[in-house]
Scaffold this motif. Structure first.
Motif, mmCIF file in Angstrom:
data_model
loop_
_atom_site.group_PDB
_atom_site.id
_atom_site.type_symbol
_atom_site.label_atom_id
_atom_site.label_comp_id
_atom_site.label_asym_id
_atom_site.label_seq_id
_atom_site.Cartn_x
_atom_site.Cartn_y
_atom_site.Cartn_z
ATOM 1 N N ALA A 1 0.862 -1.178 0.000
ATOM 2 C CA ALA A 1 0.000 0.000 0.000
ATOM 3 C C ALA A 1 0.899 1.230 0.000
ATOM 4 O O ALA A 1 1.735 1.392 0.904
ATOM 5 C CB ALA A 1 -0.902 -0.002 1.227
ATOM 6 N N VAL A 2 0.760 2.066 -0.998
ATOM 7 C CA VAL A 2 1.588 3.266 -1.103
ATOM 8 C C VAL A 2 0.686 4.488 -1.223
ATOM 9 O O VAL A 2 -0.421 4.419 -1.749
ATOM 10 C CB VAL A 2 2.547 3.206 -2.314
ATOM 11 N N GLN B 1 -5.954 -3.396 11.289
ATOM 12 C CA GLN B 1 -5.096 -2.243 11.036
ATOM 13 C C GLN B 1 -4.938 -1.980 9.540
ATOM 14 O O GLN B 1 -4.918 -0.832 9.103
ATOM 15 C CB GLN B 1 -3.722 -2.467 11.689
ATOM 16 N N TRP B 2 -4.841 -3.045 8.762
ATOM 17 C CA TRP B 2 -4.733 -2.879 7.308
ATOM 18 C C TRP B 2 -6.022 -2.275 6.738
ATOM 19 O O TRP B 2 -5.967 -1.376 5.895
ATOM 20 C CB TRP B 2 -4.437 -4.216 6.657
ATOM 21 N N ALA B 3 -7.138 -2.746 7.207
ATOM 22 C CA ALA B 3 -8.426 -2.224 6.727
ATOM 23 C C ALA B 3 -8.573 -0.751 7.081
ATOM 24 O O ALA B 3 -9.086 0.043 6.288
ATOM 25 C CB ALA B 3 -9.577 -3.035 7.319
ATOM 26 N N ARG B 4 -8.118 -0.386 8.281
ATOM 27 C CA ARG B 4 -8.213 1.010 8.696
ATOM 28 C C ARG B 4 -7.340 1.909 7.815
ATOM 29 O O ARG B 4 -7.724 3.015 7.439
ATOM 30 C CB ARG B 4 -7.795 1.151 10.156
ATOM 31 N N LEU B 5 -6.148 1.419 7.479
ATOM 32 C CA LEU B 5 -5.249 2.194 6.628
ATOM 33 C C LEU B 5 -5.804 2.350 5.224
ATOM 34 O O LEU B 5 -5.698 3.419 4.610
ATOM 35 C CB LEU B 5 -3.873 1.514 6.578
ATOM 36 N N THR B 6 -6.394 1.301 4.681
ATOM 37 C CA THR B 6 -6.758 1.270 3.258
ATOM 38 C C THR B 6 -8.236 1.514 3.001
ATOM 39 O O THR B 6 -8.670 1.397 1.856
ATOM 40 C CB THR B 6 -6.371 -0.091 2.649
ATOM 41 N N GLU B 7 -9.016 1.815 4.015
ATOM 42 C CA GLU B 7 -10.459 1.950 3.820
ATOM 43 C C GLU B 7 -10.775 3.012 2.774
ATOM 44 O O GLU B 7 -10.125 4.042 2.686
ATOM 45 C CB GLU B 7 -11.143 2.300 5.134
ATOM 46 N N GLY B 8 -11.761 2.705 1.936
ATOM 47 C CA GLY B 8 -12.174 3.631 0.893
ATOM 48 C C GLY B 8 -11.296 3.611 -0.334
ATOM 49 O O GLY B 8 -11.473 4.409 -1.254
ATOM 50 N N THR B 9 -10.350 2.680 -0.389
ATOM 51 C CA THR B 9 -9.439 2.588 -1.528
ATOM 52 C C THR B 9 -9.924 1.521 -2.505
ATOM 53 O O THR B 9 -10.329 0.440 -2.088
ATOM 54 C CB THR B 9 -8.024 2.235 -1.052
ATOM 55 N N PRO B 10 -9.903 1.783 -3.813
ATOM 56 C CA PRO B 10 -10.300 0.756 -4.779
ATOM 57 C C PRO B 10 -9.440 -0.495 -4.673
ATOM 58 O O PRO B 10 -8.345 -0.483 -4.113
ATOM 59 C CB PRO B 10 -10.084 1.454 -6.137
ATOM 60 N N THR B 11 -9.910 -1.588 -5.215
ATOM 61 C CA THR B 11 -9.182 -2.860 -5.200
ATOM 62 C C THR B 11 -7.804 -2.683 -5.815
ATOM 63 O O THR B 11 -7.609 -1.924 -6.758
ATOM 64 C CB THR B 11 -9.968 -3.922 -5.989
ATOM 65 N N SER B 12 -6.830 -3.393 -5.276
ATOM 66 C CA SER B 12 -5.448 -3.266 -5.729
ATOM 67 C C SER B 12 -5.298 -3.677 -7.183
ATOM 68 O O SER B 12 -6.093 -4.440 -7.730
ATOM 69 C CB SER B 12 -4.539 -4.134 -4.850
ATOM 70 N N ASN B 13 -4.231 -3.168 -7.799
ATOM 71 C CA ASN B 13 -3.910 -3.552 -9.171
ATOM 72 C C ASN B 13 -3.671 -5.053 -9.254
ATOM 73 O O ASN B 13 -3.189 -5.674 -8.319
ATOM 74 C CB ASN B 13 -2.633 -2.837 -9.631
#
Length: 565
Positions: free
Chosen positions: A465-466, A545-557
């Motif tokens: 996640a960047v 913790q990962w979900a909290r960081l990435t919430e609202g982000t589209p599915t990864s490439n």
């Protein structure tokens, strides 16, 4: 005399400067005989603590050489020493040290559990204070105007407590930045720059655990001062400051207009200053530290680890001429290296503080691990740090990994590269430093920049996640992911073998918005974690913790289809 008054006293400032430069000169002079000083440190800790229960059990009185010491005492972690430490924390005397701990430092470590690090008067006098004063020398020498007035330094880590938590014996159990060293250890000059600022002791009531509110109140007061330097130690705190300025800007301006602080009356209303600040924000479209404090000179924080990826651009927000000086390579448990000049990342080994041993960072530490002395270290190599000092930590594996930059003046210069724990899903045994270097290589190859990065193992592949500094297009994402995969292969034989053996798939990429890591940092502080302990973390395997960081982000490439399992 209050800290504010003492920092306004030219005589006190002169004495502080002299002490700082004197301690640096003493440390430099010790480099003429580093091995002799290491032997002296060992002899002192053995003699001083030979009568303790730990010293008797391990035969301190009969030890004469480092080899004897290695045979008598195993390499150990906090978990190994914890039963001894808990007895001391309960008030039992003569357990680890001949003098009683006066305070116990907290340290979150890599697990988040709060350790109790015993801090004795002898440790402070012989191990801590000499290195501690010397650490400020480059700042004080080259940027003397940061001591021009008490409000010239915004010390983000300073957080005094009126009623600190205690151990069972009644000793304070707090962070190092929460201890008044002058009162506790008789060192009135030891107060850091910024501890006399108008916001150092908040003039309005606020709960001890309301860390975000305390940060807001300090920032609200600092906006009205001529700040020249920011001290953060933890670079994540420095990165949060521009974000917080913009987040809290409407509230700051309103309180300046109304003459309030946290809703409480504070000073006279200043509508003219508030209007000027409003115009400033309108003119620039954002609020940067350089807009508020145009005479900013320096930032003092760790410059390595994940911070090396974002500090160059972050520095620009504080001003085009601002210098970032590296904080010491140290932990709550003790010092390792201290920068004695303006080197951007490395500190010289503090040969007068502890007995230092090192082990190859790619090897697992065990009680009988063979260790190297400082003179055996090779530039460009990563090492585990093991140290022993008079404060009761014996052959203690602190959990940090350092990289040898060079040898200067007879001793190695070291930079912190990350924690020693590994991510090991399929034998890849990846360390922080290896992944950070791989990310840096992949970024540079494509001319890309980011605010921060984290990763986890998901479905037998690494997901990164960047938070890009500017948006990356699809081609840039694909090229970055492929280059990252190649760079990881080059950094780690274990990763390369796991990929070639189809035990790991190609990495995938998840691009977050620019503020994702800053929001995550704020949320962590908001639920009660002290800001100094909310550090950059690369490996994040916890699903919540990962979900909290990435919430609202589209599915990864989708990952590149190379050597898929």
């Amino acid at each position: 005399m209050s800290l504010a008054e003492s920092w306004a006293d030219p005589g006190r400032v002169r004495r502080y400067r002299e002490r700082v430069l004197t301690e640096r000169a003493r440390l430099r002079s010790a480099f003429a005989d580093p091995e002799g000083h290491q032997r002296a440190v060992l002899a002192d800790l053995l003699e001083f603590n030979s009568g303790t229960e730990y010293g008797k059990r391990h035969g301190f009185g009969a030890i004469r050489t480092l080899d004897d010491y290695r045979k008598a005492v195993p390499v150990q972690t906090y978990a190994d020493l914890e039963p001894w430490i808990e007895r001391a924390a309960a008030g039992e005397t003569g357990v680890l040290t001949a003098d009683q701990p006066a305070v116990f430092f907290t340290s979150s470590g890599s697990t988040g559990a709060h350790k109790k690090i015993p801090v004795t008067p002898r440790f402070m006098r012989t191990t801590f204070f000499p290195f501690y004063y010397a650490a400020w020398a480059p700042l004080i020498e080259h940027f003397p105007d940061v001591l021009q007035h008490p409000g010239a330094v915004l010390n983000l880590k300073h957080d005094p407590l009126a009623a600190p938590p205690t151990t069972a014996s009644g000793r304070p159990h707090v962070g190092a930045s929460q201890v008044d060293f002058g009162e506790r250890f008789g060192e009135p000059l030891s107060a850091e720059p910024g501890t006399g600022a108008p916001w150092a002791t908040l003039p309005v009531p606020v709960e001890a655990g309301e860390h975000l509110e305390k940060m807001y109140l300090r920032l609200r007061l600092a906006v009205e001062n001529d700040v020249r330097c920011v001290i953060g130690i933890n670079p994540a705190m420095v990165a949060a400051l521009p974000y917080q300025l913009n987040l809290w800007w409407p509230r700051i301006v309103k309180e300046i207009r109304d003459g309030t602080l946290g809703g409480h009356p504070h000073g006279a209303p200043d509508p003219e200053r508030a209007a000027a600040l409003d115009r400033l924000a309108e003119r620039h479209g954002t609020v940067r530290p350089s807009h508020i404090w145009p005479r900013m000179r320096a930032i003092f924080c760790w410059t390595t680890g994940l911070a090396r990826l974002y500090l160059p651009r972050l520095r620009e927000q504080f001003g085009p001429g601002v210098t970032v000086l590296p904080a010491p390579v140290a932990a709550s448990e003790g010092p390792v290296g201290v920068a004695l000049d303006r080197h951007p990342s490395a500190g010289s080994l503090v040969v007068t503080a502890s007995v230092y041993e090192f082990a190859d960072a790619d090897e697992d530490l065990a009680p009988d691990t063979a260790t190297l002395g400082p003179h055996e270290l090779e530039p460009g190599r990563d090492y585990h740090v093991v140290f022993s000092h008079v404060g009761g930590l014996y052959r203690y594996a602190v959990g940090d990994v350092v990289r040898v930059v060079d040898h200067d003046g007879g001793v190695p210069r070291l930079e912190y590269t990350g924690r020693g724990n590994r991510s090991d899903h399929a034998g890849e045994r990846l360390r922080d430093a290896q992944v950070v270097r791989a990310v840096e290589t992949a970024l540079r190859a494509g001319g890309l920049e980011l605010h921060n990065v984290a990763c986890r193992v998901d479905r037998s592949r690494y997901e990164f996640a960047v938070a890009p500094r500017t948006p990356w297009n699809d081609e840039e994402r694909e090229r970055f992911t492929a280059r990252l995969d190649d760079a990881l292969r080059g950094e780690s034989a274990g990763y390369r073998q796991a990929r070639d053996g189809n035990r790991l798939g190609a990495p995938s990429l998840l691009c977050l918005d620019a503020d994702a890591f800053l929001r995550d940092w704020q949320r962590t502080v908001a639920v009660g974690t002290r800001p100094t302990q909310v550090k950059d973390r690369l490996f994040r395997q916890d699903p919540e913790q990962w979900a909290r960081l990435t919430e609202g982000t589209p599915t990864s490439n989708e990952p590149l289809g190379r050597n898929e399992p």
